[in-house]
Design a protein around this motif. Structure first.
Motif, PDB file in Angstrom:
ATOM      1  N   PRO A 103      46.848  72.365 -13.131  1.00 32.68           N
ATOM      2  CA  PRO A 103      46.944  71.711 -14.429  1.00 32.68           C
ATOM      3  C   PRO A 103      47.463  70.284 -14.284  1.00 32.68           C
ATOM      4  N   GLU A 104      47.056  69.431 -15.217  1.00 32.37           N
ATOM      5  CA  GLU A 104      47.443  68.011 -15.167  1.00 32.37           C
ATOM      6  C   GLU A 104      48.961  67.838 -15.082  1.00 32.37           C
ATOM      7  N   SER A 105      49.695  68.764 -15.704  1.00 32.26           N
ATOM      8  CA  SER A 105      51.148  68.653 -15.730  1.00 32.26           C
ATOM      9  C   SER A 105      51.784  69.148 -14.442  1.00 32.26           C
ATOM     10  N   GLY A 106      50.995  69.545 -13.441  1.00 33.44           N
ATOM     11  CA  GLY A 106      51.556  70.062 -12.200  1.00 33.44           C
ATOM     12  C   GLY A 106      51.993  71.504 -12.380  1.00 33.44           C
ATOM     13  N   LEU A 107      52.568  72.059 -11.331  1.00 34.17           N
ATOM     14  CA  LEU A 107      53.040  73.440 -11.413  1.00 34.17           C
ATOM     15  C   LEU A 107      54.552  73.425 -11.454  1.00 34.17           C
ATOM     16  N   ARG A 108      55.103  74.275 -12.280  1.00 34.25           N
ATOM     17  CA  ARG A 108      56.543  74.227 -12.464  1.00 34.25           C
ATOM     18  C   ARG A 108      57.187  75.564 -12.137  1.00 34.25           C
ATOM     19  N   LEU A 109      58.444  75.483 -11.695  1.00 32.74           N
ATOM     20  CA  LEU A 109      59.179  76.700 -11.365  1.00 32.74           C
ATOM     21  C   LEU A 109      60.019  77.159 -12.546  1.00 32.74           C
ATOM     22  N   THR A 110      60.116  76.339 -13.563  1.00 33.80           N
ATOM     23  CA  THR A 110      60.866  76.709 -14.756  1.00 33.80           C
ATOM     24  C   THR A 110      59.925  77.440 -15.712  1.00 33.80           C
ATOM     25  N   PRO A 111      60.465  78.188 -16.697  1.00 32.32           N
ATOM     26  CA  PRO A 111      59.565  78.788 -17.669  1.00 32.32           C
ATOM     27  C   PRO A 111      58.718  77.718 -18.349  1.00 32.32           C
TER      28      PRO A 111
END
Ligand code: SF4
Length: 451
Positions: A138-146
């Motif tokens: 996804p454009e927003s990158g991948l996140r480790l937070t919810p």
């Protein structure tokens, strides 16, 4: 904080190389891990939720306190034992000799935010998949937070030289991200469903100093790369924006009106560390703290629901009984809403090791307990004052223990502050912001009912 990643199953499980990740340390390290994960997924690697399913394990370490260094070395040992192929990165990676001495079998060691070097090491030891587009990022990158909150890192490094801290030695001087890059990332996160942005750095109020506050354009409007313009831009996105690691420089006063207008969440995380002038001088802290009490009182007049979080160190070398009493008076008078307290630790390579008058452990211990008792009284009084109020709270998810929902008020940052245990007659999804009546409180947490 330790985070292991769990991501969707691969399209062809046997064909895609898999990397396991262990992320240790502070939110800033978590953001580094997120960037690495984003790069790995962009190149088509799969992220494995456990050691045994991984072809290789990356350990993102913390090197701030001796206890964190030990934890990092233990995590590396555990990964080597369970998987065998381990690459180390992060703050402790700035000291490769320490890692290689403890764990000669590690494949490679890279320092903090050396994303290219980490990727090079991964490529060397785990051939990249042929098709980099097998996994869409996804454009927003991948996140480790919810999904509903995200950390937004605005700079790396620090120009200060606090005597107890080795972060500038590990991470170097301040390097700010240009403001339009930060605002574009924030906008993408909000488009992807984020409801709460947590601004992090080592020294948020110094943002842009290294770039001489370079002017940029975002959405056709001029913005300078500086703290106030950042707050203005983020405030226009219509989500909660929480400012962490802000030092009380005079220009911080200018962000208070944005809180009064409801554009920025009325929450300031200011790591004061102490209140006595003698100790602050020995600590070589940035931003003069004269008149700080007066300023806090003015901030509270302007924004009555402002919550101030801070961290403090007790038992610093040379701290007298009188200095310690000054600190307790400060937290009482400033009514610090939330505080973390650490007993001074002689961190390897920190300048404070060479200061005279180190205190016995028993004195540090006794002061720590007195600090925590005093802070508990202040926090409990604050929590009790919330009973009967109506507040917006953000839903984090269902509570395992009580069958209620776990939520947070504007005064609660995730992971570090309190929670609101919430009763609701209707189902609530994470990230939803609802209005709640606060019905009860204990020392740190609130209880409420959705209206
Ligand atoms: S402000 Fe001080 S404590 Fe914070 S990172 Fe910089 S040197 Fe370390």
């Amino acid at each position: 904080m330790t985070t292991t990643l769990d991501r969707p199953a691969p399209i062809k499980p046997n064909a895609i190389p898999k990397v396991g990740i262990v992320s240790l340390g502070c939110p800033k390290a978590l953001v580094d891990s997120e960037r690495i994960v984003t790069r790995l997924r962009a190149e088509g690697y799969q992220i494995s939720p456990d050691y045994s399913g991984a072809d290789l394990v990356l350990v993102n370490t913390c090197g701030f306190l001796d206890s964190a260094r030990e934890e990092s070395l233990d995590a590396i040992g555990e990964a080597i034992e369970a998987n065998g192929k381990v690459i180390v990165t992060g703050c402790l990676g700035a000291e490769p000799d320490v890692i290689e001495k403890a764990h000669p079998k590690v494949l490679a060691v890279t320092g903090p935010h050396q994303y290219e070097q980490v990727m090079d090491a991964v490529h060397t030891h785990l051939t990249p998949p042929h098709n980099p587009h097998t996994d869409l990022v996804p454009e927003s990158g991948l996140r480790l937070t919810p999904r509903h909150y995200a950390y937004l890192k605005i700079s790396e490094g620090c120009n200060n030289r606090c005597s107890f801290c080795i972060i500038p030695k590990l991470r170097g001087d301040l390097v700010s991200r240009p403001i339009h890059h930060v605002l574009i990332e924030a906008e993408q996160l909000v488009k992807a469903g984020v409801q709460e942005l947590l601004v992090i750095s080592q020294d948020t109020s110094a943002y842009g100093l290294d770039l001489k506050y370079a002017p940029q354009t975002w959405k056709g409007e001029p913005y300078e790369t500086r703290f106030l313009d950042l707050a203005r831009g983020l405030g226009s996105l219509g989500v909660w924006t929480r400012m962490h690691y802000v030092y009380p420089y005079p220009h911080v006063d200018k962000v208070i009106p944005l809180m009064a207008e409801g554009l920025i969440t009325p929450y300031l995380d200011i790591p004061f560390q102490h209140a006595s002038a003698n100790v602050l001088k020995a600590m070589k802290r940035p931003a003069k703290q004269d008149r700080v009490l007066e300023r806090i009182q003015q901030w509270r007049r302007d924004v009555p629901d402002l919550a101030i979080r801070s961290t403090f160190i007790v038992g610093f070398p040379g701290e007298t009984d009188e200095d310690f009493e000054v600190l307790l008076d400060f937290i009482r008078e400033a009514k610090i809403d939330r505080a973390g307290c650490f007993k001074y630790e002689n961190v390897a390579h920190a300048d404070s090791r060479d200061l005279p008058d180190h205190l016995p452990e028993a004195v540090k211990e006794e002061r720590w307990h007195r600090f925590m008792e005093t802070q508990a009284e202040i926090s409990a009084a604050r929590a009790a004052a919330q009973i009967g109020t109506t507040q917006d709270v953000i839903i984090d998810g269902p509570s395992d223990e009580t069958g209620e929902y776990l939520a947070r008020s504007k005064a609660d940052a995730p992971e570090i502050d309190g929670v609101v245990y919430l009763k609701s007659d209707t189902p609530l999804s994470p990230g939803k912001i609802v209005s709640a009546n606060i019905t009860d409180a204990d020392a740190y947490d609130l209880y409420g009912q959705v209206l």
